[in-house]
Motif scaffolding. Structure first.
Motif, mmCIF file in Angstrom:
data_model
loop_
_atom_site.group_PDB
_atom_site.id
_atom_site.type_symbol
_atom_site.label_atom_id
_atom_site.label_comp_id
_atom_site.label_asym_id
_atom_site.label_seq_id
_atom_site.Cartn_x
_atom_site.Cartn_y
_atom_site.Cartn_z
ATOM 1 N N ALA A 20 1.069 -1.015 -0.168
ATOM 2 C CA ALA A 20 -0.026 0.053 0.079
ATOM 3 C C ALA A 20 0.909 1.140 -0.087
ATOM 4 N N THR A 21 1.986 1.228 0.559
ATOM 5 C CA THR A 21 2.609 2.531 0.925
ATOM 6 C C THR A 21 3.614 2.756 -0.415
ATOM 7 N N LYS A 22 3.942 1.545 -1.067
ATOM 8 C CA LYS A 22 4.955 1.616 -2.202
ATOM 9 C C LYS A 22 3.913 2.405 -3.464
ATOM 10 N N LYS A 23 2.596 1.874 -3.444
ATOM 11 C CA LYS A 23 1.866 2.441 -4.606
ATOM 12 C C LYS A 23 1.159 3.848 -4.323
ATOM 13 N N SER A 24 1.223 4.104 -2.962
ATOM 14 C CA SER A 24 0.607 5.440 -2.741
ATOM 15 C C SER A 24 1.680 6.613 -2.929
ATOM 16 N N GLY A 25 1.461 7.587 -3.613
ATOM 17 C CA GLY A 25 2.428 8.726 -3.672
ATOM 18 C C GLY A 25 2.339 9.768 -2.548
ATOM 19 N N LEU A 26 1.246 9.420 -1.781
ATOM 20 C CA LEU A 26 1.084 10.388 -0.635
ATOM 21 C C LEU A 26 0.694 9.746 0.801
ATOM 22 N N ILE A 27 1.259 9.968 1.833
ATOM 23 C CA ILE A 27 1.160 9.353 2.964
ATOM 24 C C ILE A 27 0.668 10.713 3.992
ATOM 25 N N TRP A 28 -0.033 10.106 5.123
ATOM 26 C CA TRP A 28 -0.313 11.030 6.119
ATOM 27 C C TRP A 28 0.320 10.604 7.213
ATOM 28 N N VAL A 44 -1.726 19.293 19.876
ATOM 29 C CA VAL A 44 -1.140 18.169 19.103
ATOM 30 C C VAL A 44 -1.002 18.470 17.734
ATOM 31 N N VAL A 45 0.075 18.169 17.276
ATOM 32 C CA VAL A 45 0.536 18.419 15.795
ATOM 33 C C VAL A 45 -0.427 17.715 15.000
ATOM 34 N N PRO A 46 -1.234 18.192 14.128
ATOM 35 C CA PRO A 46 -2.048 17.346 13.205
ATOM 36 C C PRO A 46 -1.376 16.368 12.294
ATOM 37 N N SER A 47 -1.870 15.413 11.499
ATOM 38 C CA SER A 47 -1.283 14.605 10.528
ATOM 39 C C SER A 47 -1.002 15.595 9.356
ATOM 40 N N ARG A 48 0.146 15.477 8.635
ATOM 41 C CA ARG A 48 0.621 16.117 7.552
ATOM 42 C C ARG A 48 0.679 15.010 6.186
ATOM 43 N N ALA A 49 0.380 15.636 5.207
ATOM 44 C CA ALA A 49 0.376 15.083 4.064
ATOM 45 C C ALA A 49 1.925 15.033 3.696
ATOM 46 N N LEU A 50 2.807 13.963 3.196
ATOM 47 C CA LEU A 50 3.924 14.067 2.789
ATOM 48 C C LEU A 50 4.214 13.087 1.739
ATOM 49 N N TRP A 51 5.020 13.743 0.675
ATOM 50 C CA TRP A 51 5.226 12.711 -0.547
ATOM 51 C C TRP A 51 6.605 11.698 -0.019
ATOM 52 N N HIS A 52 6.694 10.761 -0.440
ATOM 53 C CA HIS A 52 7.939 9.872 0.102
ATOM 54 C C HIS A 52 8.243 8.989 -1.152
ATOM 55 N N VAL A 53 9.115 8.053 -0.819
ATOM 56 C CA VAL A 53 9.502 6.836 -1.547
ATOM 57 C C VAL A 53 9.497 5.613 -0.260
ATOM 58 N N TRP A 54 9.311 4.440 -0.847
ATOM 59 C CA TRP A 54 9.568 3.313 -0.132
ATOM 60 C C TRP A 54 11.069 2.928 -0.489
ATOM 61 N N SER A 79 8.407 8.311 17.396
ATOM 62 C CA SER A 79 7.607 7.448 16.865
ATOM 63 C C SER A 79 6.503 8.244 16.206
ATOM 64 N N ALA A 80 5.873 7.580 15.274
ATOM 65 C CA ALA A 80 4.781 8.162 14.439
ATOM 66 C C ALA A 80 3.714 7.257 13.938
ATOM 67 N N VAL A 81 2.692 7.744 13.400
ATOM 68 C CA VAL A 81 1.535 7.034 12.684
ATOM 69 C C VAL A 81 1.437 7.387 11.407
ATOM 70 N N VAL A 82 1.478 6.455 10.722
ATOM 71 C CA VAL A 82 1.450 6.675 8.963
ATOM 72 C C VAL A 82 0.361 6.144 8.676
ATOM 73 N N THR A 83 -0.476 6.986 7.921
ATOM 74 C CA THR A 83 -1.799 6.580 7.423
ATOM 75 C C THR A 83 -1.531 6.389 5.691
ATOM 76 N N VAL A 84 -2.121 5.415 5.113
ATOM 77 C CA VAL A 84 -1.575 5.283 3.812
ATOM 78 C C VAL A 84 -3.297 5.243 2.869
ATOM 79 N N ARG A 85 -3.259 5.986 2.074
ATOM 80 C CA ARG A 85 -4.494 5.971 1.404
ATOM 81 C C ARG A 85 -4.371 5.075 -0.031
#
Length: 187
Positions: A20-28, A44-54, A79-85
């Motif tokens: 899922a993370t490889k295929k998504s160009g954007l993660i939260w 609390v710092v809100p979730s941010r949309a980030l471009w990334h690479v796996w 630590s962080a929480v990553v949500t993949v769309r």
């Protein structure tokens, strides 16, 4: 549950996170436990949309420099929480816990991550000089999965947009609906 079914579930979770993370160009991404002191209030710092690479079993992101994406609250060892769309539908597919590791500039790990990130960076103002600028002015982070997926939230997680000088609220020009929908000619 048996040990075999537990390991099978863990392998399925790992495969889901990776694909899922490889295929998504954007993660939260949301930093766990980080607070912001904007305008004197701890929030609390809100979730941010980030471009990334796996790359090599983890998400790699670059930011916190001029012209790059902000990485609020993400610190080495945190630590962080990553949500993949979903790339197709845009809905949340999976959320997973991550350990944050900051890569030291010009280390072999940094060089490998930057080689991957460089290929995905769109509209870079400096082209081939980008890795040198990243080494001087930015941070490159690895978000390494801890192996646990998290339940998807039930609520919509909608929040007000982050304040930016690039946003304006003005009424749309009067001609826009006519341009978009056009007028049909009568015969």
């Amino acid at each position: 549950m048996t040990a075999d079914s537990l390991s099978a579930d863990a392998l399925l979770d790992q495969a889901l996170v990776e694909e899922a993370t490889k295929k998504s160009g954007l993660i939260w991404v949301r930093s766990e436990g980080a607070t912001s002191t904007l305008q004197g209030r701890g929030q609390v710092v809100p979730s941010r949309a980030l471009w990334h690479v796996w790359h090599e079993g983890a998400v790699c992101v670059v930011g916190d420099g001029p012209g790059e994406q902000p990485l609020p609250g993400l610190a080495d060892g945190g630590s962080a929480v990553v949500t993949v769309r979903s790339k197709d539908k845009g809905g949340r597919l999976v959320s997973w816990a991550a350990h944050v590791v900051e890569l030291a500039p010009d280390s072999p790990e940094w060089e490998a991550a930057v080689a991957e990130l460089k290929g995905k960076r769109l509209n870079a103002p400096d082209g081939e000089a980008m890795p040198a600028r990243w080494a001087r002015e930015c941070r490159v982070l690895r978000l390494e999965p801890t192996g646990s997926t998290l339940p998807l939230p039930d609520d919509d997680l909608a929040e007000a947009p982050v304040a930016s000088p690039a946003t304006t609220r003005q009424p749309i020009p009067a001609g826009v609906p006519r341009l978009l929908f056009g007028r049909r000619k009568r015969k």
